[in-house]
Scaffold this motif. Structure first.
Motif, PDB file in Angstrom:
ATOM      1  N   VAL A 242      75.312 -30.933  11.537  1.00 39.46           N
ATOM      2  CA  VAL A 242      76.429 -31.917  11.222  1.00 39.46           C
ATOM      3  C   VAL A 242      77.877 -31.650  12.183  1.00 39.46           C
ATOM      4  O   VAL A 242      77.724 -31.007  11.570  1.00 39.46           O
ATOM      5  N   PRO A 243      78.051 -32.135  12.438  1.00 34.19           N
ATOM      6  CA  PRO A 243      79.872 -32.503  12.941  1.00 34.19           C
ATOM      7  C   PRO A 243      80.500 -32.556  11.851  1.00 34.19           C
ATOM      8  O   PRO A 243      80.461 -33.648  11.140  1.00 34.19           O
ATOM      9  N   VAL A 244      82.039 -32.062  11.142  1.00 30.78           N
ATOM     10  CA  VAL A 244      81.906 -32.552  10.434  1.00 30.78           C
ATOM     11  C   VAL A 244      84.123 -32.784  10.744  1.00 30.78           C
ATOM     12  O   VAL A 244      84.279 -32.016  11.782  1.00 30.78           O
ATOM     13  N   GLU A 245      84.616 -33.451  10.273  1.00 36.95           N
ATOM     14  CA  GLU A 245      86.035 -33.554  10.387  1.00 36.95           C
ATOM     15  C   GLU A 245      86.854 -32.733  10.663  1.00 36.95           C
ATOM     16  O   GLU A 245      87.779 -32.456  10.867  1.00 36.95           O
ATOM     17  N   ASP A 246      86.448 -31.648   9.233  1.00 36.42           N
ATOM     18  CA  ASP A 246      87.358 -31.055   8.607  1.00 36.42           C
ATOM     19  C   ASP A 246      86.270 -29.351   9.148  1.00 36.42           C
ATOM     20  O   ASP A 246      86.444 -28.948   7.371  1.00 36.42           O
ATOM     21  N   PRO A 247      86.705 -28.978  10.062  1.00 35.97           N
ATOM     22  CA  PRO A 247      85.485 -27.663  10.315  1.00 35.97           C
ATOM     23  C   PRO A 247      86.301 -26.095   9.235  1.00 35.97           C
ATOM     24  O   PRO A 247      85.581 -25.104   8.436  1.00 35.97           O
ATOM     25  N   SER A 248      87.583 -26.516   8.376  1.00 34.23           N
ATOM     26  CA  SER A 248      88.534 -25.559   8.139  1.00 34.23           C
ATOM     27  C   SER A 248      87.749 -24.949   5.944  1.00 34.23           C
ATOM     28  O   SER A 248      87.329 -24.029   5.665  1.00 34.23           O
ATOM     29  N   ALA A 249      86.955 -26.281   5.354  1.00 36.07           N
ATOM     30  CA  ALA A 249      86.422 -26.367   4.597  1.00 36.07           C
ATOM     31  C   ALA A 249      84.537 -26.027   4.646  1.00 36.07           C
ATOM     32  O   ALA A 249      84.741 -25.407   3.642  1.00 36.07           O
ATOM     33  N   TYR A 250      84.387 -25.082   5.770  1.00 38.13           N
ATOM     34  CA  TYR A 250      83.123 -24.925   5.615  1.00 38.13           C
ATOM     35  C   TYR A 250      82.140 -24.393   6.094  1.00 38.13           C
ATOM     36  O   TYR A 250      83.552 -23.167   7.265  1.00 38.13           O
ATOM     37  N   GLY A 251      80.959 -23.153   5.753  1.00 37.70           N
ATOM     38  CA  GLY A 251      81.289 -22.209   6.637  1.00 37.70           C
ATOM     39  C   GLY A 251      80.518 -23.241   8.244  1.00 37.70           C
ATOM     40  O   GLY A 251      80.023 -23.192   8.930  1.00 37.70           O
ATOM     41  N   LEU A 252      80.799 -22.634   9.496  1.00 39.16           N
ATOM     42  CA  LEU A 252      80.075 -22.580  10.458  1.00 39.16           C
ATOM     43  C   LEU A 252      80.015 -22.079  11.186  1.00 39.16           C
ATOM     44  O   LEU A 252      79.278 -21.077  10.446  1.00 39.16           O
ATOM     45  N   VAL A 253      78.606 -22.768  12.731  1.00 40.25           N
ATOM     46  CA  VAL A 253      77.369 -22.469  12.935  1.00 40.25           C
ATOM     47  C   VAL A 253      78.150 -22.948  14.282  1.00 40.25           C
ATOM     48  O   VAL A 253      78.221 -23.418  14.749  1.00 40.25           O
ATOM     49  N   ARG A 254      77.792 -21.208  15.101  1.00 40.09           N
ATOM     50  CA  ARG A 254      78.144 -21.427  16.741  1.00 40.09           C
ATOM     51  C   ARG A 254      76.994 -21.476  17.829  1.00 40.09           C
ATOM     52  O   ARG A 254      76.048 -20.436  17.479  1.00 40.09           O
ATOM     53  N   LEU A 255      76.990 -22.284  18.535  1.00 33.20           N
ATOM     54  CA  LEU A 255      75.786 -22.241  19.435  1.00 33.20           C
ATOM     55  C   LEU A 255      75.703 -21.949  20.931  1.00 33.20           C
ATOM     56  O   LEU A 255      77.247 -21.877  21.182  1.00 33.20           O
ATOM     57  N   GLU A 256      74.921 -21.619  21.613  1.00 34.91           N
ATOM     58  CA  GLU A 256      74.584 -21.375  22.699  1.00 34.91           C
ATOM     59  C   GLU A 256      74.657 -23.019  23.365  1.00 34.91           C
ATOM     60  O   GLU A 256      74.461 -23.736  22.770  1.00 34.91           O
ATOM     61  N   ASP A 257      74.162 -22.490  24.467  1.00 37.90           N
ATOM     62  CA  ASP A 257      74.545 -24.514  25.617  1.00 37.90           C
ATOM     63  C   ASP A 257      73.086 -24.741  25.674  1.00 37.90           C
ATOM     64  O   ASP A 257      72.395 -25.975  25.413  1.00 37.90           O
ATOM     65  N   ASP A 258      72.059 -23.077  24.901  1.00 40.78           N
ATOM     66  CA  ASP A 258      70.372 -23.631  25.512  1.00 40.78           C
ATOM     67  C   ASP A 258      70.648 -24.324  23.777  1.00 40.78           C
ATOM     68  O   ASP A 258      69.346 -24.452  23.190  1.00 40.78           O
ATOM     69  N   GLY A 259      70.892 -24.099  22.671  1.00 40.07           N
ATOM     70  CA  GLY A 259      70.859 -24.579  21.493  1.00 40.07           C
ATOM     71  C   GLY A 259      70.377 -23.345  20.506  1.00 40.07           C
ATOM     72  O   GLY A 259      70.809 -23.389  19.530  1.00 40.07           O
ATOM     73  N   ARG A 260      70.976 -22.155  21.603  1.00 37.24           N
ATOM     74  CA  ARG A 260      69.848 -20.845  20.473  1.00 37.24           C
ATOM     75  C   ARG A 260      71.736 -20.789  19.194  1.00 37.24           C
ATOM     76  O   ARG A 260      72.957 -20.483  19.559  1.00 37.24           O
ATOM     77  N   VAL A 261      71.316 -20.071  18.045  1.00 35.60           N
ATOM     78  CA  VAL A 261      72.514 -20.007  17.192  1.00 35.60           C
ATOM     79  C   VAL A 261      73.439 -18.469  17.434  1.00 35.60           C
ATOM     80  O   VAL A 261      72.470 -17.682  17.516  1.00 35.60           O
ATOM     81  N   ARG A 262      74.440 -18.561  18.305  1.00 39.48           N
ATOM     82  CA  ARG A 262      75.266 -17.298  18.728  1.00 39.48           C
ATOM     83  C   ARG A 262      75.828 -16.923  17.730  1.00 39.48           C
ATOM     84  O   ARG A 262      76.209 -15.880  17.963  1.00 39.48           O
ATOM     85  N   GLY A 263      75.746 -17.239  16.534  1.00 41.73           N
ATOM     86  CA  GLY A 263      76.770 -16.685  15.302  1.00 41.73           C
ATOM     87  C   GLY A 263      77.150 -17.683  14.207  1.00 41.73           C
ATOM     88  O   GLY A 263      77.360 -18.210  13.887  1.00 41.73           O
TER      89      GLY A 263
END
Length: 504
Positions: free
Chosen positions: A264-285
């Motif tokens: 889910v997207p959040v307004e303040d990303p600095s407060a969380y651990g983030l998930v990076r995605l590739e364009d096809d939906g694979r988790v990049r890191g």
């Protein structure tokens, strides 16, 4: 990687779904129906109930403390600080061969249904899609940030509007065709079983699995391994949400993933651990505690995962294991995908502020729940006694057996529980009154929680996310949080509200 700290499950013992541990260590048949806690006669009792904590140790005594998350004052007993244990991961000797075997098993099932399971009576009207999948929900947390609300009840059965928090989750998964549910329980599991029973009243069939000690998110599901289907949904049981699980399951099948994370997207990303995605939906890191210059996404893990059963081979048995820290990093590039739920409601209700907000959102319909169906005919339930001169907002709830006096005002986001009473001229906004609570004449309550059988005196003010524990008496004209209220004050001493106690 979750967007919030993990909770700490407590200790229970192993049993099957139709049994529960009794307080003597044996097993007893689950008793169905709501837990009703009544106050005792005499002076105001401890907010934490038994002066001993959940491990049988003496409590630390009465205090009023400043709580985390911006809460002004929590009136209750400090029972300890629980810090999650970080467990180091032991690498596999042949990670490549293992992940290749996961892919070969997952590829043969991509696009296929899991085996069909029997549906409980009453589930059909909840179903939005025929997924025929299983849900595993982790409900082992103690809910320490919600004390004293959770001092006498485990967090899964804390009422949210008109039903236990866990009931909202069960009805949510049932709407998406998941009527076979495994509940992994920890702290005070006997009370959870007593309320939820076999799950049929919520449209599901429940299998109960109990942790002997805290096992973490992956360790808990490892204990349930013998009950798992070939594909299942794993859900952290501490968020209020209406995410489209059916869409996430379809995405998982389409990609042939080993695991698909709800994001889910959040307004303040600095407060969380983030998930990076590739364009096809694979988790990049994953990006933990990001600096402002490093933030390149607003996506966090929402605590719901579609998993292939083969992932259990990655989880060692018999110890605490975090799926977020010890499993996901080893699947990056090896079948780990994300599915973004944009526009969905998602909230961790683990703090007083968010609990009050969550209740208000249930009543307003900001989050889709079955509660809104009950409010179609108005906020006052049959059997409630509301004076004709009282005003009740349309997004409030006055339960059967409750009483509202002349000229009282029940504002938006307010719940007046069964058997609770609000005297003449009182004003309530976003206040949650649990069953049997009493509010005196001309009292003013806002953004607060009043425990079962607690009493608020005439002209008292309770505001700013104060939680008043079960059975506590707040004297007339008291102002909270400006004045701290002690508990268990001897009758010969001055009233509790006049005895300030230093905050932590």
């Amino acid at each position: 990687m979750r967007g919030r700290p993990a909770t700490d499950p407590g200790s229970t013992q192993d049993a099957r779904h139709d049994l529960r541990p009794d307080r003597r260590g044996g097993l007893a048949r689950a008793q169905h129906g709501p837990v009703r806690r009544r106050g005792r006669a005499g002076p105001a009792r401890s907010l934490a109930g038994d002066p001993r904590d959940d491990r049988g140790r003496p409590g630390r005594g009465p205090v009023a403390r400043r709580a985390p998350g911006g809460l002004r004052w929590v009136i209750g007993r400090v029972e300890g600080i629980f810090t999650p244990t970080r467990v180091q991961f032991t690498p596999f000797t042949s990670r490549r061969s293992f992940t290749e075997s996961l892919h070969s098993r997952a590829a043969g099932r991509a696009g296929c249904r899991a085996p069909e399971v029997p549906r409980s009576v009453g589930a059909a009207h909840h179903t939005e899609t025929e997924q025929d999948m299983q849900a595993v929900i982790l409900v082992g947390g103690k809910g320490t940030r919600l004390r004293p609300l959770t001092s006498e009840r485990p967090k899964p059965i804390v009422p949210v509007a008109d039903r236990p928090f866990l009931a909202h989750m069960l009805e949510w998964v049932a709407r998406h065709g998941m009527t076979d549910v495994v509940l992994c329980c920890g702290f005070r599991s006997d009370a959870v079983v007593e309320v939820i029973g076999d799950g049929s009243q919520y449209g599901v069939h429940v299998t109960w699995v109990f942790e002997p000690e805290p096992r973490g998110t992956a360790g808990a599901v490892k204990m349930a391994e013998e009950h798992l289907q070939e594909r299942f949904m794993l859900i952290n049981g501490d968020v209020l949400t209406d995410m489209d699980l059916s869409a996430q399951i379809e995405a998982h099948e389409r990609t042939g993933a080993v695991a698909t994370l709800a994001l889910v997207p959040v307004e303040d990303p600095s407060a969380y651990g983030l998930v990076r995605l590739e364009d096809d939906g694979r988790v990049r890191g994953f990006l933990e505690k990001p600096k402002a210059e490093d933030i390149d996404t607003d996506l966090i893990s929402a605590g719901a995962y579609v998993l292939e059963r083969s992932i259990m081979d990655m989880i060692p048995a018999g110890r605490e294991v975090s799926i977020e820290r010890e499993v996901w990093p080893h699947l990056v590039g090896e079948g780990l995908y994300g599915h973004v739920h944009r526009g969905a409601y998602w909230m961790d209700i683990g703090t007083p502020e968010r609990y009050v907000q969550g209740v208000a959102d249930v009543l307003s319909g900001a989050v889709r729940t079955a509660t809104l169906d009950r409010l179609q005919d108005g906020p006052v339930m049959a059997g409630a006694d509301v004076d004709p001169t009282a005003v009740v907002a349309p997004d409030a709830l006055v339960e059967a057996g409750a009483r509202v006096g002349a000229g009282a005002r029940i504002g938006s986001g307010t719940v007046v529980g069964a058997g609770a009473s609000v005297d003449a001229g009182a004003s309530l906004d976003r206040a949650v009154l649990l069953p049997g609570a009493r509010v005196g004449a001309r009292a003013e309550l806002s953004s607060c929680v009043i425990g079962a059988d607690a009493a608020i005196g005439d002209a008292a003010h309770v505001k700013e996310h104060v939680i008043v524990g079960d059975g506590v008496q707040v004297p007339a004209a008291t102002r909270l949080p400006e004045v701290e209220v002690a508990e268990d004050a001897p009758a010969a001493e001055a009233p509790a509200a006049t005895r300030p106690i230093a905050a932590d």
